[in-house]
Design a protein around this motif. Structure first.
Motif, PDB file in Angstrom:
ATOM      1  N   UNK A  42       0.821  -1.212   0.000  1.00  0.00           N
ATOM      2  CA  UNK A  42       0.000   0.000   0.000  1.00  0.00           C
ATOM      3  C   UNK A  42       0.854   1.260   0.000  1.00  0.00           C
ATOM      4  N   UNK A  43       1.983   1.222   0.686  1.00  0.00           N
ATOM      5  CA  UNK A  43       2.899   2.369   0.671  1.00  0.00           C
ATOM      6  C   UNK A  43       3.422   2.606  -0.745  1.00  0.00           C
ATOM      7  N   UNK A  44       3.764   1.532  -1.448  1.00  0.00           N
ATOM      8  CA  UNK A  44       4.239   1.667  -2.826  1.00  0.00           C
ATOM      9  C   UNK A  44       3.152   2.289  -3.713  1.00  0.00           C
ATOM     10  N   UNK A  45       1.924   1.830  -3.548  1.00  0.00           N
ATOM     11  CA  UNK A  45       0.820   2.387  -4.335  1.00  0.00           C
ATOM     12  C   UNK A  45       0.537   3.836  -3.930  1.00  0.00           C
ATOM     13  N   UNK A  46       0.641   4.135  -2.622  1.00  0.00           N
ATOM     14  CA  UNK A  46       0.496   5.525  -2.175  1.00  0.00           C
ATOM     15  C   UNK A  46       1.572   6.404  -2.806  1.00  0.00           C
ATOM     16  N   UNK A  47       2.810   5.898  -2.828  1.00  0.00           N
ATOM     17  CA  UNK A  47       3.902   6.654  -3.447  1.00  0.00           C
ATOM     18  C   UNK A  47       3.578   6.954  -4.906  1.00  0.00           C
ATOM     19  N   UNK A  48       3.091   5.947  -5.628  1.00  0.00           N
ATOM     20  CA  UNK A  48       2.757   6.135  -7.044  1.00  0.00           C
ATOM     21  C   UNK A  48       1.679   7.208  -7.205  1.00  0.00           C
ATOM     22  N   UNK A  49       0.636   7.132  -6.398  1.00  0.00           N
ATOM     23  CA  UNK A  49      -0.442   8.130  -6.487  1.00  0.00           C
ATOM     24  C   UNK A  49       0.059   9.526  -6.130  1.00  0.00           C
ATOM     25  N   UNK A  50       0.845   9.633  -5.071  1.00  0.00           N
ATOM     26  CA  UNK A  50       1.340  10.939  -4.638  1.00  0.00           C
ATOM     27  C   UNK A  50       2.300  11.549  -5.660  1.00  0.00           C
ATOM     28  N   UNK A  51       3.170  10.732  -6.217  1.00  0.00           N
ATOM     29  CA  UNK A  51       4.103  11.202  -7.247  1.00  0.00           C
ATOM     30  C   UNK A  51       3.320  11.697  -8.458  1.00  0.00           C
ATOM     31  N   UNK A  52       2.348  10.897  -8.887  1.00  0.00           N
ATOM     32  CA  UNK A  52       1.537  11.269 -10.042  1.00  0.00           C
ATOM     33  C   UNK A  52       0.793  12.583  -9.790  1.00  0.00           C
ATOM     34  N   UNK A  53       0.158  12.709  -8.643  1.00  0.00           N
ATOM     35  CA  UNK A  53      -0.600  13.927  -8.315  1.00  0.00           C
ATOM     36  C   UNK A  53       0.307  15.153  -8.270  1.00  0.00           C
ATOM     37  N   UNK A  54       1.452  14.990  -7.645  1.00  0.00           N
ATOM     38  CA  UNK A  54       2.381  16.122  -7.529  1.00  0.00           C
ATOM     39  C   UNK A  54       2.808  16.628  -8.897  1.00  0.00           C
ATOM     40  N   UNK A  55       3.288  15.727  -9.731  1.00  0.00           N
ATOM     41  CA  UNK A  55       3.788  16.170 -11.032  1.00  0.00           C
ATOM     42  C   UNK A  55       2.668  16.659 -11.946  1.00  0.00           C
ATOM     43  N   UNK A  56       1.500  16.069 -11.846  1.00  0.00           N
ATOM     44  CA  UNK A  56       0.348  16.574 -12.603  1.00  0.00           C
ATOM     45  C   UNK A  56       0.046  18.015 -12.215  1.00  0.00           C
ATOM     46  N   UNK A  57       0.100  18.314 -10.928  1.00  0.00           N
ATOM     47  CA  UNK A  57      -0.198  19.669 -10.449  1.00  0.00           C
ATOM     48  C   UNK A  57       0.828  20.681 -10.947  1.00  0.00           C
ATOM     49  N   UNK A  58       2.016  20.219 -11.290  1.00  0.00           N
ATOM     50  CA  UNK A  58       3.081  21.087 -11.802  1.00  0.00           C
ATOM     51  C   UNK A  58       3.048  21.198 -13.324  1.00  0.00           C
ATOM     52  N   UNK A  59       2.164  20.425 -13.970  1.00  0.00           N
ATOM     53  CA  UNK A  59       2.125  20.427 -15.432  1.00  0.00           C
ATOM     54  C   UNK A  59       3.168  19.517 -16.050  1.00  0.00           C
ATOM     55  N   UNK A  60       3.802  18.703 -15.222  1.00  0.00           N
ATOM     56  CA  UNK A  60       4.806  17.751 -15.704  1.00  0.00           C
ATOM     57  C   UNK A  60       4.147  16.399 -15.959  1.00  0.00           C
ATOM     58  N   UNK A  61       4.853  15.555 -16.679  1.00  0.00           N
ATOM     59  CA  UNK A  61       4.402  14.181 -16.863  1.00  0.00           C
ATOM     60  C   UNK A  61       5.334  13.267 -16.078  1.00  0.00           C
TER      61      UNK A  61
END
Length: 146
Positions: A42-61
Motif C-alpha cells: 500500500x505504501x508503494x501504491x500511495x507513493x505512485x499516487x502521490x508522485x503522479x498527483x504532484x507532477x500533474x499539479x506542476x504540469x509535468x508528466x
C-alpha cells in the motif's frame, strides 16, 4: 553586432535546460517491492499516487513502473494479492503506471506450487525483477523503495 548578440542570447535561452520547465518535464520513477507485506504494498501504491498527483499539479508528466520480485510478487498474484482491487482501479485512473513481475520469482513460485501462478492482468512478466530495476535506472528512472 548588437543584433547578433541579442539573437545569440535568445537562442541560448531557448536551448537551455531552463526552457524545459516552461513546457513541463517528463519524470521517470521505478518503485521496488520485494516484501509480502500489505503495508509495504500500500505504501508503494500511495507513493505512485502521490508522485503522479504532484507532477500533474506542476504540469509535468511522469512514468511510473512498479517492479515486484521475491516475496513481493504476491502483490501481483491474482489469487493472493491483498491490493488487487486497488491495482485495478489505479491502472484505470493512471495510464502512466505499469507493473512488472519478476519472471525468476514467478517460475520458482509456479514450480513450488506445481501449477502456473496467475498474475493480475495489469502485470507484465519480465525476465528478472532485479535486472529490470537496473535497466530502468540506467535509462534515467529514479529509484524508490518504500
Amino acid at each position: 553586432m548588437k543584433t547578433f548578440a541579442t539573437a545569440l542570447i535568445a537562442a541560448l535561452l531557448v536551448l537551455s535546460p531552463l526552457s524545459a520547465f516552461a513546457e513541463g518535464v517528463n519524470h521517470k520513477v521505478a518503485i521496488h517491492v520485494d516484501e509480502n507485506d500489505p503495508q509495504v504494498m500500500n505504501m508503494a501504491l500511495n507513493n505512485a499516487q502521490n508522485i503522479n498527483s504532484y507532477y500533474q499539479s506542476k504540469g509535468d508528466t511522469v512514468e511510473i513502473e512498479l517492479v515486484a520480485y521475491g516475496p513481493g510478487l504476491v502483490m501481483l498474484r491474482e489469487d493472493k494479492s491483498p491490493v488487487k482491487d486497488r491495482i485495478s482501479a489505479m491502472s484505470l485512473e493512471m495510464a502512466n503506471l505499469s507493473f512488472s513481475a519478476c519472471g525468476n520469482t514467478h517460475r520458482n513460485m509456479s514450480k513450488a506450487e506445481g501449477a502456473e501462478v496467475a498474475l493480475v492482468s495489469e502485470a507484465s512478466l519480465v525476465p528478472s525483477g532485479v535486472v529490470r530495476l537496473i535497466e530502468l535506472q540506467e535509462s534515467g528512472f529514479s529509484y524508490i523503495r518504500p
